[in-house]
Design a protein around this motif. Structure first.
Motif, mmCIF file in Angstrom:
data_model
loop_
_atom_site.group_PDB
_atom_site.id
_atom_site.type_symbol
_atom_site.label_atom_id
_atom_site.label_comp_id
_atom_site.label_asym_id
_atom_site.label_seq_id
_atom_site.Cartn_x
_atom_site.Cartn_y
_atom_site.Cartn_z
ATOM 1 N N ALA A 1 -3.309 -73.828 -28.845
ATOM 2 C CA ALA A 1 -4.258 -74.758 -29.492
ATOM 3 C C ALA A 1 -3.878 -75.747 -30.517
ATOM 4 C CB ALA A 1 -5.509 -74.142 -29.951
ATOM 5 N N LEU A 2 -3.062 -75.138 -31.467
ATOM 6 C CA LEU A 2 -2.310 -75.876 -32.216
ATOM 7 C C LEU A 2 -1.209 -76.711 -32.054
ATOM 8 C CD1 LEU A 2 -2.218 -73.112 -35.294
ATOM 9 C CD2 LEU A 2 -3.674 -75.076 -35.192
ATOM 10 N N LEU A 3 -0.707 -76.314 -30.882
ATOM 11 C CA LEU A 3 0.345 -77.172 -30.435
ATOM 12 C C LEU A 3 -0.257 -78.359 -29.667
ATOM 13 C CD1 LEU A 3 3.418 -77.706 -29.545
ATOM 14 C CD2 LEU A 3 2.972 -76.015 -27.310
ATOM 15 N N VAL A 4 -1.301 -78.245 -28.823
ATOM 16 C CA VAL A 4 -1.860 -79.263 -28.381
ATOM 17 C C VAL A 4 -2.447 -80.194 -29.331
ATOM 18 C CG1 VAL A 4 -3.893 -80.080 -26.879
ATOM 19 C CG2 VAL A 4 -2.343 -78.050 -26.060
ATOM 20 N N LEU B 1 -1.411 -60.029 -27.594
ATOM 21 C CA LEU B 1 -1.816 -60.082 -26.262
ATOM 22 C C LEU B 1 -2.672 -61.483 -25.990
ATOM 23 C CD1 LEU B 1 -2.726 -56.742 -24.825
ATOM 24 C CD2 LEU B 1 -1.089 -58.279 -23.815
ATOM 25 N N PHE B 2 -3.518 -61.970 -26.959
ATOM 26 C CA PHE B 2 -4.324 -62.937 -26.953
ATOM 27 C C PHE B 2 -4.578 -63.791 -28.115
ATOM 28 C CE2 PHE B 2 -6.363 -59.154 -24.687
ATOM 29 C CZ PHE B 2 -6.219 -59.624 -23.582
ATOM 30 N N LEU B 3 -4.852 -63.262 -29.363
ATOM 31 C CA LEU B 3 -4.952 -64.180 -30.314
ATOM 32 C C LEU B 3 -3.742 -65.191 -30.830
ATOM 33 C CD1 LEU B 3 -7.462 -61.864 -32.529
ATOM 34 C CD2 LEU B 3 -8.228 -63.520 -30.998
ATOM 35 N N SER B 4 -2.887 -64.424 -31.108
ATOM 36 C CA SER B 4 -1.629 -65.200 -31.593
ATOM 37 C C SER B 4 -1.376 -66.382 -30.412
ATOM 38 C CB SER B 4 -0.370 -64.382 -31.721
ATOM 39 O OG SER B 4 -0.865 -63.311 -32.802
ATOM 40 N N PRO B 5 -0.701 -66.144 -28.978
ATOM 41 C CA PRO B 5 -0.524 -67.074 -28.396
ATOM 42 C C PRO B 5 -1.654 -68.121 -28.188
ATOM 43 C CG PRO B 5 -0.711 -65.037 -27.291
ATOM 44 C CD PRO B 5 -0.841 -64.801 -28.580
ATOM 45 N N ALA B 6 -2.777 -67.606 -27.944
ATOM 46 C CA ALA B 6 -4.049 -68.612 -27.787
ATOM 47 C C ALA B 6 -4.067 -69.588 -29.029
ATOM 48 C CB ALA B 6 -5.498 -68.140 -27.359
#
Length: 586
Positions: free
Chosen positions: A462-465, A453-458
């Motif tokens: 951040a790493l993508l940016v 829900l939160f940790l993986s996509p967030a």
């Protein structure tokens, strides 16, 4: 006089012997195939995850990003992204028994993510098999009494060639100056195998190297035969750790989903997730110890720092290690064993790549392609071989580097983020956990739900940016890629991202009503979404399978097994929970 009617035994109370000659096996497309045993799936996943990246990618990334300190972000990324997303992909595949395209019956609006997976894995498969071709080249070259890269004096060597074999003086120091020299193994790789002197850059690749062309043909032939058999720090450190997790575990490439789709419905993928992910991490660390013990030995022998010995990527496998082999007794023997090991590591991953493509397309058109899967697989191999011929030219390494840098970089992260959000936010974490409970007998714990829900996509966002902000152009040695090649690489990565909105557009256009109504309808699961076997369909999945013969899957279990198992008890409990929720909403 009318005969008395025979008493009718209710279906639920009938035993298998009461059914006569009726076929009680309710099977999905029999020709799709399954693993012949539980260990087949586990070992295939291990073979898929433990590949060439464990040998050359992980050790070099660990060395250039702080050594042992790199393990901190590596294991954190493994815990936050690797393990949860690995389990998520296995769950989707096993629950639906579908490949990366058809699995998006879960939410047709996001089918473009499956198409993006196929594009990424197709591009990776093209250059990955070229690396296997290099391995085959060196494997055959090792079948001699003296390794061809052991000495200078060959036609491909230059005046800079110097045999890097130290000779110790009385004090144990090395009287050997390597400044401005090139080792025989490096010139063998760059001037004989690659023949880079025949190319002026990526824009003029030169002629096809027929020895490499034949090795590539052999590599594709071997992969085809495998498929034919079928299945049975700083920010930079964090992005490096994340990419290593994705490359090593194969998350987002569709291979895990494909392998899991051939499982039986109740295979314990929860246990398998931890076995494979942690086993892969341990293997990477052991490979790092083995490789840097050799590099340390070479550094000591040559009297130079380790950073002058270590090389990234193919240079480690095709320059440094071949040079190390020449320092051992029975050098051809050890060289053959080393490249045979690389061959076995690479083939497992390449087989998974091709099987992912074949399974995805055949699941989309099962009635047309499944009976002709061998022919279709052959056509795919021929097409990808022809597309890979540019990699066998004098400048083929430049194209390989471009593919390696851009085919599965930011595009892969976008696909994984989209998959995670679509399944957890659109389909719903509660639904997903219920599906897993029906499959495994228990719901995933708080750790998995929090990560999904939160940790993986967030974390991935951040790493993508960060990767976009800290973008660095591609290079190979001293060669800098021209602007048009960089633009081509960026477009390659963007193409996989654009598949997602393109798929959304197609899904919306297929629906009726206003735009909002179309979006709602396209985001809902398809009518036939759910387990492929009728006996495993319960609750909301009852009688939604095409050609369904019975609205009561529990009866099928009773007929087939003569009793109710713990998994069926779980299904009954899930049905009861769903019914209670529906009543409370009325």
């Amino acid at each position: 006089m009318t005969a008395l009617a025979q008493p009718i035994t209710p279906d639920l109370l009938m035993t298998p012997s009461d059914q006569g000659d009726v076929d009680l096996d309710v099977n999905f497309a029999a020709d799709r195939g399954n693993w012949t045993g539980k260990l087949d799936f586990l070992l295939s996943c291990i073979g898929y995850c433990v590949g060439l990246g464990n040998v050359w990618r992980f050790p070099y990334r660990a060395y250039t990003n702080g050594g042992g300190a790199f393990l901190v972000p590596y294991f954190l990324m493994l815990a936050i992204c690797g393990i949860p997303l690995f389990f998520l992909e296995l769950s989707l595949g096993q629950f639906s028994s579908l490949g990366p395209l058809a699995v998006w019956k879960i939410s047709p609006l996001f089918k473009g993510a499956g198409a993006a997976m196929l594009l990424i894995v197709g591009l990776v498969a093209i250059y990955y098999n070229m690396i296997i071709a290099y391995v085959l080249f060196y494997l055959f070259a090792s079948l001699t009494s003296s390794l061809p890269w052991e000495h200078c004096g060959n036609w491909w060597n230059t005046d800079l060639c110097l045999e890097h074999r130290g000779s110790k003086d009385g004090n144990g120091a090395l009287a050997l100056n390597l400044t401005g020299t090139v080792s025989p193994s490096e010139e063998y790789w760059s001037r004989y195998v690659l023949h880079l002197q025949g190319s002026r850059g990526i824009g003029s690749p030169g002629n096809i190297r027929w020895n490499l062309c034949l090795c590539l043909l052999l590599a594709w032939a071997v992969v085809f035969l495998c498929v034919l058999k079928g299945v049975k720090s700083s920010g930079k450190v964090w992005i490096e750790a994340a990419l290593q997790i994705f490359y090593s575990l194969g998350v987002g490439f569709g291979g895990l989903l494909t392998f899991a789709s051939y499982n039986t419905f109740h295979q314990n993928i929860y246990r398998d997730t931890f076995i494979v992910t942690l086993g892969n991490a341990v293997t990477s660390i052991l490979a790092g110890f083995a490789i840097f013990s050799v590099l340390g030995y070479m550094s000591q022998e040559l009297g130079v720092p380790v950073d002058q010995v270590a090389k990234a990527g193919p240079g480690l496998a095709f320059v440094v290690y071949p040079q190390a082999m020449t320092m051992l007794p029975l050098a051809p023997f050890w060289s053959f064993l080393f490249f045979f090991m690389l061959l076995t590591l690479g083939l497992d991953s390449q087989f998974a790549f091709l099987e992912t493509i074949v399974t995805a397309v055949t699941d989309e058109f099962p009635y047309y392609l499944r009976p002709k899967k061998a022919v279709f697989s052959g056509l795919i191999c021929v097409a990808m071989y022809l597309m890979g011929l540019v990699l066998t030219t004098d400048g083929g390494m430049y194209w390989l580097v471009l593919l390696d840098d851009y085919s599965a970089s930011f595009g892969l992260i976008v696909v994984v983020i989209t998959t995670c959000l679509a399944v957890t936010r659109v389909y719903g974490t509660q639904r997903l956990c219920r599906d897993i409970r029906v499959m495994l007998g228990f719901k995933p714990g708080l750790y998995f739900r929090a990560c999904w829900l939160f940790l993986s996509p967030a974390t991935l966002l951040a790493l993508l940016v960060y990767s976009i902000v800290k973008y660095q152009p591609s290079e190979y040695g001293s060669y800098r890629f021209p602007a048009w090649a960089e633009l081509l690489g960026i477009l390659m990565g963007l193409l996989s991202c654009l598949m997602i909105p393109a798929g959304m557009l197609v899904a919306v256009l297929r629906e009726e009503g206003s735009l909002w109504e179309r979006l709602q309808q396209a985001s809902r699961p398809a009518m036939d979404w759910g387990p492929s076997l009728e006996e495993n369909r319960t609750g909301m999945y009852v009688a939604t399978l095409a050609g369904s013969q019975s609205p009561k899957p529990l009866m099928v279990h009773m007929r087939k097994y003569g009793g109710v198992t713990s998994f069926e008890n779980t299904a009954i409990e899930v049905d009861r929970e769903i019914a209670e929720e529906e009543e409370s909403m009325m």
